[in-house]
Motif scaffolding. Sequence first.
Motif, PDB file in Angstrom:
ATOM      1  N   GLU A  32       0.831  -1.204   0.000  1.00  0.00           N
ATOM      2  CA  GLU A  32       0.000   0.000   0.000  1.00  0.00           C
ATOM      3  C   GLU A  32       0.866   1.255   0.000  1.00  0.00           C
ATOM      4  O   GLU A  32       0.572   2.234  -0.693  1.00  0.00           O
ATOM      5  N   ARG A  33       1.948   1.239   0.766  1.00  0.00           N
ATOM      6  CA  ARG A  33       2.877   2.377   0.799  1.00  0.00           C
ATOM      7  C   ARG A  33       3.501   2.584  -0.577  1.00  0.00           C
ATOM      8  O   ARG A  33       3.558   3.700  -1.083  1.00  0.00           O
ATOM      9  N   ALA A  34       3.946   1.495  -1.203  1.00  0.00           N
ATOM     10  CA  ALA A  34       4.526   1.599  -2.546  1.00  0.00           C
ATOM     11  C   ALA A  34       3.493   2.133  -3.535  1.00  0.00           C
ATOM     12  O   ALA A  34       3.801   2.989  -4.373  1.00  0.00           O
ATOM     13  N   GLY A  35       2.270   1.643  -3.438  1.00  0.00           N
ATOM     14  CA  GLY A  35       1.205   2.110  -4.332  1.00  0.00           C
ATOM     15  C   GLY A  35       0.931   3.594  -4.170  1.00  0.00           C
ATOM     16  O   GLY A  35       0.749   4.316  -5.150  1.00  0.00           O
ATOM     17  N   ALA A  36       0.905   4.064  -2.930  1.00  0.00           N
ATOM     18  CA  ALA A  36       0.665   5.492  -2.671  1.00  0.00           C
ATOM     19  C   ALA A  36       1.807   6.341  -3.237  1.00  0.00           C
ATOM     20  O   ALA A  36       1.577   7.406  -3.822  1.00  0.00           O
ATOM     21  N   LEU A  37       3.042   5.875  -3.073  1.00  0.00           N
ATOM     22  CA  LEU A  37       4.182   6.623  -3.605  1.00  0.00           C
ATOM     23  C   LEU A  37       4.160   6.667  -5.130  1.00  0.00           C
ATOM     24  O   LEU A  37       4.431   7.706  -5.742  1.00  0.00           O
ATOM     25  N   LYS A  38       3.798   5.556  -5.757  1.00  0.00           N
ATOM     26  CA  LYS A  38       3.737   5.530  -7.221  1.00  0.00           C
ATOM     27  C   LYS A  38       2.605   6.421  -7.735  1.00  0.00           C
ATOM     28  O   LYS A  38       2.735   7.047  -8.781  1.00  0.00           O
ATOM     29  N   GLN A  39       1.532   6.511  -6.966  1.00  0.00           N
ATOM     30  CA  GLN A  39       0.447   7.423  -7.341  1.00  0.00           C
ATOM     31  C   GLN A  39       0.933   8.869  -7.248  1.00  0.00           C
ATOM     32  O   GLN A  39       0.635   9.695  -8.114  1.00  0.00           O
ATOM     33  N   GLN A  40       1.702   9.196  -6.215  1.00  0.00           N
ATOM     34  CA  GLN A  40       2.293  10.533  -6.105  1.00  0.00           C
ATOM     35  C   GLN A  40       3.222  10.812  -7.290  1.00  0.00           C
ATOM     36  O   GLN A  40       3.232  11.917  -7.831  1.00  0.00           O
ATOM     37  N   LEU A  41       3.991   9.808  -7.687  1.00  0.00           N
ATOM     38  CA  LEU A  41       4.862   9.967  -8.850  1.00  0.00           C
ATOM     39  C   LEU A  41       4.052  10.249 -10.110  1.00  0.00           C
ATOM     40  O   LEU A  41       4.419  11.119 -10.908  1.00  0.00           O
ATOM     41  N   ASP A  42       2.954   9.522 -10.285  1.00  0.00           N
ATOM     42  CA  ASP A  42       2.098   9.745 -11.456  1.00  0.00           C
ATOM     43  C   ASP A  42       1.557  11.166 -11.471  1.00  0.00           C
ATOM     44  O   ASP A  42       1.548  11.825 -12.515  1.00  0.00           O
ATOM     45  N   HIS A  43       1.117  11.654 -10.311  1.00  0.00           N
ATOM     46  CA  HIS A  43       0.591  13.019 -10.233  1.00  0.00           C
ATOM     47  C   HIS A  43       1.680  14.042 -10.533  1.00  0.00           C
ATOM     48  O   HIS A  43       1.434  15.026 -11.230  1.00  0.00           O
ATOM     49  N   ALA A  44       2.868  13.814 -10.012  1.00  0.00           N
ATOM     50  CA  ALA A  44       3.983  14.740 -10.270  1.00  0.00           C
ATOM     51  C   ALA A  44       4.355  14.733 -11.750  1.00  0.00           C
ATOM     52  O   ALA A  44       4.654  15.781 -12.326  1.00  0.00           O
ATOM     53  N   LEU A  45       4.318  13.564 -12.382  1.00  0.00           N
ATOM     54  CA  LEU A  45       4.600  13.483 -13.816  1.00  0.00           C
ATOM     55  C   LEU A  45       3.535  14.233 -14.610  1.00  0.00           C
ATOM     56  O   LEU A  45       3.861  15.012 -15.514  1.00  0.00           O
ATOM     57  N   ASP A  46       2.271  14.023 -14.261  1.00  0.00           N
ATOM     58  CA  ASP A  46       1.177  14.730 -14.946  1.00  0.00           C
ATOM     59  C   ASP A  46       1.323  16.238 -14.809  1.00  0.00           C
ATOM     60  O   ASP A  46       1.020  16.989 -15.741  1.00  0.00           O
ATOM     61  N   ALA A  47       1.803  16.691 -13.635  1.00  0.00           N
ATOM     62  CA  ALA A  47       1.994  18.121 -13.383  1.00  0.00           C
ATOM     63  C   ALA A  47       3.318  18.635 -13.958  1.00  0.00           C
ATOM     64  O   ALA A  47       3.618  19.818 -13.858  1.00  0.00           O
ATOM     65  N   LYS A  48       4.120  17.703 -14.520  1.00  0.00           N
ATOM     66  CA  LYS A  48       5.448  18.043 -15.067  1.00  0.00           C
ATOM     67  C   LYS A  48       6.327  18.726 -14.013  1.00  0.00           C
ATOM     68  O   LYS A  48       7.021  19.694 -14.276  1.00  0.00           O
ATOM     69  N   ASP A  49       6.271  18.172 -12.795  1.00  0.00           N
ATOM     70  CA  ASP A  49       6.982  18.742 -11.659  1.00  0.00           C
ATOM     71  C   ASP A  49       8.193  17.871 -11.304  1.00  0.00           C
ATOM     72  O   ASP A  49       8.094  16.919 -10.529  1.00  0.00           O
ATOM     73  N   ALA A  50       9.334  18.224 -11.875  1.00  0.00           N
ATOM     74  CA  ALA A  50      10.558  17.447 -11.658  1.00  0.00           C
ATOM     75  C   ALA A  50      10.981  17.462 -10.197  1.00  0.00           C
ATOM     76  O   ALA A  50      11.457  16.443  -9.673  1.00  0.00           O
ATOM     77  N   GLN A  51      10.813  18.590  -9.526  1.00  0.00           N
ATOM     78  CA  GLN A  51      11.198  18.676  -8.113  1.00  0.00           C
ATOM     79  C   GLN A  51      10.383  17.716  -7.265  1.00  0.00           C
ATOM     80  O   GLN A  51      10.918  17.040  -6.389  1.00  0.00           O
ATOM     81  N   ALA A  52       9.091  17.660  -7.529  1.00  0.00           N
ATOM     82  CA  ALA A  52       8.232  16.744  -6.776  1.00  0.00           C
ATOM     83  C   ALA A  52       8.627  15.300  -7.068  1.00  0.00           C
ATOM     84  O   ALA A  52       8.670  14.471  -6.152  1.00  0.00           O
ATOM     85  N   LEU A  53       8.932  14.975  -8.328  1.00  0.00           N
ATOM     86  CA  LEU A  53       9.375  13.621  -8.666  1.00  0.00           C
ATOM     87  C   LEU A  53      10.636  13.256  -7.894  1.00  0.00           C
ATOM     88  O   LEU A  53      10.733  12.165  -7.328  1.00  0.00           O
ATOM     89  N   GLU A  54      11.603  14.161  -7.870  1.00  0.00           N
ATOM     90  CA  GLU A  54      12.866  13.905  -7.161  1.00  0.00           C
ATOM     91  C   GLU A  54      12.645  13.711  -5.673  1.00  0.00           C
ATOM     92  O   GLU A  54      13.333  12.920  -5.034  1.00  0.00           O
ATOM     93  N   ALA A  55      11.683  14.423  -5.105  1.00  0.00           N
ATOM     94  CA  ALA A  55      11.478  14.405  -3.656  1.00  0.00           C
ATOM     95  C   ALA A  55      10.797  13.143  -3.158  1.00  0.00           C
ATOM     96  O   ALA A  55      10.899  12.802  -1.985  1.00  0.00           O
ATOM     97  N   ILE A  56      10.115  12.419  -4.023  1.00  0.00           N
ATOM     98  CA  ILE A  56       9.370  11.242  -3.584  1.00  0.00           C
ATOM     99  C   ILE A  56      10.334  10.076  -3.407  1.00  0.00           C
ATOM    100  O   ILE A  56      11.030   9.674  -4.324  1.00  0.00           O
ATOM    101  N   GLU A  57      10.385   9.581  -2.169  1.00  0.00           N
ATOM    102  CA  GLU A  57      11.318   8.502  -1.810  1.00  0.00           C
ATOM    103  C   GLU A  57      10.591   7.456  -0.990  1.00  0.00           C
ATOM    104  O   GLU A  57       9.609   7.736  -0.322  1.00  0.00           O
TER     105      GLU A  57
END
Length: 192
Positions: free
Chosen positions: A161-186
């Motif tokens: 579930e944690r991995a799924g939530a993080l990957k969903q955050q990555l998808d949202h950051a990609l959709d927003a074209k937010d490189a900083q947000a992508l880098e910050a998700i760990e």
Amino acid sequence: MVYFSSTHKSFIPAAWKTDGTYSKQDWPKDAVLLTEQERATYWKQSPPDGMQLGSVARRPTWIPIPVTALELLHARKVAQINTACETAITAGFWSQALGAPHFYSSQLDDQLNLTGLVLHSQDSAYPCRDEQGLRAFNAHTAAQLLQVSNDFTRFKMRLLERAGALKQQLDHALDAKDAQALEAIEWSEVAP
């Protein structure tokens, strides 16, 4: 008959050459008449997955869709999260099925062994470590083995579930074209 313009990456029905849609001056200079094979393959056809219409020597062809730096970053971060989650799942877990905390291995073969014992619904010795780290094959009742299995399932699901939530955050950051947000998700550890 259909023409193809590599400059415009588009198809032009032959009738447009004479019906007034294009004047002689507007007609694309690079327009080439399609072969029947090209017409069947490219005109009014959807490209295969991951491909787009392009040209080679002025002829239509499917070419790979360029991957952006953000998409590469997204893919790298997803792979990191998947690896971290798998590592956490197979690093072992704690269960109190024996009345006190014991640590159980959870490599894939351990998961299969535990599942097999639970399916047989029989008492059995099963390896685990006590709080001092001593590993032994301790006697477990069928109910205790089921409890160990249930504890592992809850442990594993929290991680997934944690991995799924993080990957969903990555998808949202990609959709927003937010490189900083992508880098910050760990990946972060989940409490046992």
